[in-house]
Design a protein around this motif. Sequence first.
Motif, PDB file in Angstrom:
ATOM      1  N   TYR A   1       0.858  -1.195   0.000  1.00 38.53           N
ATOM      2  CA  TYR A   1       0.000   0.000   0.000  1.00 38.53           C
ATOM      3  C   TYR A   1       0.890   1.239   0.000  1.00 38.53           C
ATOM      4  O   TYR A   1       1.953   1.234   0.615  1.00 38.53           O
ATOM      5  CB  TYR A   1      -0.847   0.052   1.263  1.00 38.53           C
ATOM      6  CG  TYR A   1      -1.990  -0.939   1.347  1.00 38.53           C
ATOM      7  CD1 TYR A   1      -3.132  -0.788   0.572  1.00 38.53           C
ATOM      8  CD2 TYR A   1      -1.942  -2.002   2.249  1.00 38.53           C
ATOM      9  CE1 TYR A   1      -4.196  -1.679   0.680  1.00 38.53           C
ATOM     10  CE2 TYR A   1      -3.000  -2.894   2.365  1.00 38.53           C
ATOM     11  CZ  TYR A   1      -4.126  -2.725   1.575  1.00 38.53           C
ATOM     12  OH  TYR A   1      -5.173  -3.601   1.694  1.00 38.53           O
TER      13      TYR A   1
ATOM     14  N   VAL B   1       3.562   0.211   2.834  1.00 37.59           N
ATOM     15  CA  VAL B   1       3.261  -0.862   3.793  1.00 37.59           C
ATOM     16  C   VAL B   1       3.140  -2.164   3.019  1.00 37.59           C
ATOM     17  O   VAL B   1       2.302  -2.280   2.119  1.00 37.59           O
ATOM     18  CB  VAL B   1       1.919  -0.590   4.528  1.00 37.59           C
ATOM     19  CG1 VAL B   1       1.593  -1.748   5.474  1.00 37.59           C
ATOM     20  CG2 VAL B   1       1.962   0.726   5.274  1.00 37.59           C
TER      21      VAL B   1
ATOM     22  N   ALA C   1       1.629  -5.269   2.964  1.00 44.25           N
ATOM     23  CA  ALA C   1       0.537  -5.941   3.678  1.00 44.25           C
ATOM     24  C   ALA C   1       0.521  -7.438   3.379  1.00 44.25           C
ATOM     25  O   ALA C   1       0.158  -8.237   4.236  1.00 44.25           O
ATOM     26  CB  ALA C   1      -0.791  -5.313   3.291  1.00 44.25           C
TER      27      ALA C   1
ATOM     28  N   PRO D   1      -3.081 -12.473  13.373  1.00 43.57           N
ATOM     29  CA  PRO D   1      -3.130 -11.264  14.192  1.00 43.57           C
ATOM     30  C   PRO D   1      -3.690 -10.070  13.415  1.00 43.57           C
ATOM     31  O   PRO D   1      -3.683 -10.074  12.186  1.00 43.57           O
ATOM     32  CB  PRO D   1      -1.657 -11.013  14.542  1.00 43.57           C
ATOM     33  CG  PRO D   1      -0.939 -12.277  14.253  1.00 43.57           C
ATOM     34  CD  PRO D   1      -1.731 -13.007  13.224  1.00 43.57           C
ATOM     35  N   SER D   2      -4.133  -9.077  14.148  1.00 44.46           N
ATOM     36  CA  SER D   2      -4.611  -7.852  13.521  1.00 44.46           C
ATOM     37  C   SER D   2      -3.474  -7.230  12.704  1.00 44.46           C
ATOM     38  O   SER D   2      -2.331  -7.180  13.157  1.00 44.46           O
ATOM     39  CB  SER D   2      -5.060  -6.885  14.631  1.00 44.46           C
ATOM     40  OG  SER D   2      -5.559  -5.722  14.034  1.00 44.46           O
ATOM     41  N   GLY D   3      -3.780  -6.830  11.484  1.00 39.77           N
ATOM     42  CA  GLY D   3      -2.767  -6.218  10.623  1.00 39.77           C
ATOM     43  C   GLY D   3      -1.936  -7.224   9.854  1.00 39.77           C
ATOM     44  O   GLY D   3      -1.013  -6.858   9.128  1.00 39.77           O
ATOM     45  N   SER D   4      -2.273  -8.522   9.955  1.00 41.15           N
ATOM     46  CA  SER D   4      -1.454  -9.542   9.276  1.00 41.15           C
ATOM     47  C   SER D   4      -1.763  -9.646   7.782  1.00 41.15           C
ATOM     48  O   SER D   4      -1.068 -10.367   7.064  1.00 41.15           O
ATOM     49  CB  SER D   4      -1.641 -10.906   9.957  1.00 41.15           C
ATOM     50  OG  SER D   4      -2.999 -11.280   9.950  1.00 41.15           O
ATOM     51  N   GLY D   5      -2.831  -8.981   7.320  1.00 37.66           N
ATOM     52  CA  GLY D   5      -3.102  -8.965   5.884  1.00 37.66           C
ATOM     53  C   GLY D   5      -4.327  -9.746   5.445  1.00 37.66           C
ATOM     54  O   GLY D   5      -4.557  -9.931   4.250  1.00 37.66           O
ATOM     55  N   LYS D   6      -5.163 -10.163   6.403  1.00 37.56           N
ATOM     56  CA  LYS D   6      -6.312 -11.009   6.076  1.00 37.56           C
ATOM     57  C   LYS D   6      -7.313 -10.307   5.149  1.00 37.56           C
ATOM     58  O   LYS D   6      -7.709 -10.857   4.121  1.00 37.56           O
ATOM     59  CB  LYS D   6      -7.029 -11.460   7.367  1.00 37.56           C
ATOM     60  CG  LYS D   6      -6.118 -12.156   8.361  1.00 37.56           C
ATOM     61  CD  LYS D   6      -6.862 -12.560   9.616  1.00 37.56           C
ATOM     62  CE  LYS D   6      -7.428 -11.398  10.421  1.00 37.56           C
ATOM     63  NZ  LYS D   6      -6.396 -10.519  11.011  1.00 37.56           N
ATOM     64  N   SER D   7      -7.728  -9.106   5.536  1.00 40.21           N
ATOM     65  CA  SER D   7      -8.706  -8.380   4.704  1.00 40.21           C
ATOM     66  C   SER D   7      -8.111  -8.048   3.346  1.00 40.21           C
ATOM     67  O   SER D   7      -8.813  -8.082   2.325  1.00 40.21           O
ATOM     68  CB  SER D   7      -9.155  -7.087   5.391  1.00 40.21           C
ATOM     69  OG  SER D   7      -9.831  -7.386   6.574  1.00 40.21           O
ATOM     70  N   THR D   8      -6.817  -7.744   3.334  1.00 39.32           N
ATOM     71  CA  THR D   8      -6.155  -7.433   2.064  1.00 39.32           C
ATOM     72  C   THR D   8      -6.230  -8.641   1.141  1.00 39.32           C
ATOM     73  O   THR D   8      -6.568  -8.505  -0.040  1.00 39.32           O
ATOM     74  CB  THR D   8      -4.693  -7.016   2.308  1.00 39.32           C
ATOM     75  OG1 THR D   8      -4.687  -5.906   3.212  1.00 39.32           O
ATOM     76  CG2 THR D   8      -4.015  -6.616   1.008  1.00 39.32           C
TER      77      THR D   8
ATOM     78  N   HIS E   1     -11.470 -13.636  13.601  1.00 39.61           N
ATOM     79  CA  HIS E   1     -10.609 -13.636  14.782  1.00 39.61           C
ATOM     80  C   HIS E   1     -11.044 -14.711  15.763  1.00 39.61           C
ATOM     81  O   HIS E   1     -10.352 -14.997  16.736  1.00 39.61           O
ATOM     82  CB  HIS E   1     -10.766 -12.305  15.533  1.00 39.61           C
ATOM     83  CG  HIS E   1      -9.916 -11.228  15.007  1.00 39.61           C
ATOM     84  ND1 HIS E   1     -10.388 -10.280  14.131  1.00 39.61           N
ATOM     85  CD2 HIS E   1      -8.625 -10.927  15.239  1.00 39.61           C
ATOM     86  CE1 HIS E   1      -9.405  -9.449  13.854  1.00 39.61           C
ATOM     87  NE2 HIS E   1      -8.331  -9.819  14.509  1.00 39.61           N
TER      88      HIS E   1
HETATM   89  N1  LIG Z   1      -5.670   1.252   2.431  1.00 35.97           N
HETATM   90  C1  LIG Z   1      -4.546   1.039   3.121  1.00 35.97           C
HETATM   91  N2  LIG Z   1      -3.483   1.887   3.026  1.00 35.97           N
HETATM   92  C2  LIG Z   1      -2.347   1.656   3.700  1.00 35.97           C
HETATM   93  N3  LIG Z   1      -2.143   0.611   4.514  1.00 35.97           N
HETATM   94  C3  LIG Z   1      -3.152  -0.256   4.671  1.00 35.97           C
HETATM   95  C4  LIG Z   1      -4.405  -0.086   3.987  1.00 35.97           C
HETATM   96  N4  LIG Z   1      -5.220  -1.118   4.337  1.00 35.97           N
HETATM   97  C5  LIG Z   1      -4.507  -1.883   5.186  1.00 35.97           C
HETATM   98  N5  LIG Z   1      -3.272  -1.374   5.388  1.00 35.97           N
HETATM   99  C6  LIG Z   1      -2.200  -1.955   6.200  1.00 35.97           C
HETATM  100  O1  LIG Z   1      -1.897  -3.237   5.670  1.00 35.97           O
HETATM  101  C7  LIG Z   1      -1.683  -4.180   6.721  1.00 35.97           C
HETATM  102  C8  LIG Z   1      -2.673  -5.329   6.584  1.00 35.97           C
HETATM  103  O2  LIG Z   1      -3.988  -4.814   6.785  1.00 35.97           O
HETATM  104  P1  LIG Z   1      -5.290  -5.725   6.733  1.00 35.97           P
HETATM  105  O3  LIG Z   1      -6.455  -4.818   6.851  1.00 35.97           O
HETATM  106  O4  LIG Z   1      -5.225  -6.609   5.557  1.00 35.97           O
HETATM  107  O5  LIG Z   1      -5.084  -6.582   8.060  1.00 35.97           O
HETATM  108  P2  LIG Z   1      -6.079  -7.593   8.789  1.00 35.97           P
HETATM  109  O6  LIG Z   1      -5.317  -8.843   9.001  1.00 35.97           O
HETATM  110  O7  LIG Z   1      -7.363  -7.667   8.064  1.00 35.97           O
HETATM  111  O8  LIG Z   1      -6.276  -6.875  10.198  1.00 35.97           O
HETATM  112  P3  LIG Z   1      -7.575  -6.856  11.170  1.00 35.97           P
HETATM  113  O9  LIG Z   1      -7.572  -8.196  11.839  1.00 35.97           O
HETATM  114  O10 LIG Z   1      -7.248  -5.770  12.141  1.00 35.97           O
HETATM  115  O11 LIG Z   1      -8.786  -6.595  10.351  1.00 35.97           O
HETATM  116  C9  LIG Z   1      -1.792  -3.384   8.016  1.00 35.97           C
HETATM  117  O12 LIG Z   1      -0.505  -3.003   8.404  1.00 35.97           O
HETATM  118  C10 LIG Z   1      -2.624  -2.193   7.633  1.00 35.97           C
HETATM  119  O13 LIG Z   1      -2.320  -1.091   8.439  1.00 35.97           O
END
Ligand SMILES: Nc1ncnc2c1ncn2[C@@H]1O[C@H](COP(=O)(O)OP(=O)(O)OP(=O)(O)O)[C@@H](O)[C@H]1O
Length: 265
Positions: free
Chosen positions: A28, A34, A36, A55-62, A217
């Motif tokens: 990103y 970042v 991700a 974990p939170s921020g590990s990239g799941k939603s991405t 989670h």
């Molecule tokens: N639009 C964006 N711009 C910049 N960084 C982003 C963006 N979306 C996510 N990130 C970063 O990318 C990394 C992965 O984010 P992601 O949302 O995929 O995590 P996640 O595993 O879904 O977390 P959560 O469990 O908190 O939902 C994190 O460090 C987040 O801060």
Amino acid sequence: MTETAMRNTVTHEPGPAVVSLEGVSKIYGDTVRVKAVNQLSLRIGAGELVAIMGPSGSGKSTVLNLVAGILPVTSGTVRVGGQNPADLSEEEAAVFRRTRLGFVFQDFNLVDTLTIQENIMLPLMLAANESPARMRRRSRAVAEQLGIGDVLAHRVHEVSGGQAQRAAIGRAIIHGPQLLLADEPTGNLDSAAAQDVMRIFSDLNERRGVSTIVVTHDARTASWCKRVVFIKDGAVHSELYREDDRLAFYDEILNVLKLIGGEGR
Ligand SMILES: Nc1ncnc2c1ncn2[C@@H]1O[C@H](COP(=O)(O)OP(=O)(O)OP(=O)(O)O)[C@@H](O)[C@H]1O
Ligand SMILES: [Mg+2]
């Protein structure tokens, strides 16, 4: 897909890949970068019901958004149903998402000004060739299947969280998608409603062969799936496969979460 065709796709062995990610990275930002998702490879077979945890921020939603084609990859290849979203025009990609995929979001994403029935019908309304009578019939059938047939005329603020989430599931499945993607579908629900949602996913998966990826989670939610993929720092950390016993699987999941973090919110 017809009912018969859907039944024929049911399988407990992972079939041909419905989703494959090969060496996928997602960065990103331009100035602040970042990473991700980092060289992630993952294959989901047709007819699988899989949880993604980490974990939170590990990239799941991405990862989910890359599979959906909502986000472009930085490098690597994504294939969904044999198609690479990057090879499609924007219009083709939109049609692909609308017809072949279903999404369920944590915050439901329902349209407040519409009734529950209208929300469920939305994907059909976007598909030009549906008659209003058929749309009403289909949406009623789906709502009844999900146990919300009695609140079809209600607006979103007039139903419970569990009912709203079922409506969101109804909207995600009314067009018979081959792949269902859900990001924290039980995150806003109490444990009884969360179990109901997973029972619905499990049922759709077993009876109709809908391939499903659930980001969660919650170990109890994940224990309904037959496979859990753990992601850490944007890459696959490990995987677990369920035998028969869901409670034993739940314990195994908790053990991995203790190791990598990501238990609770
Ligand atoms: N639009 C964006 N711009 C910049 N960084 C982003 C963006 N979306 C996510 N990130 C970063 O990318 C990394 C992965 O984010 P992601 O949302 O995929 O995590 P996640 O595993 O879904 O977390 P959560 O469990 O908190 O939902 C994190 O460090 C987040 O801060
Ligand atoms: Mg997320």
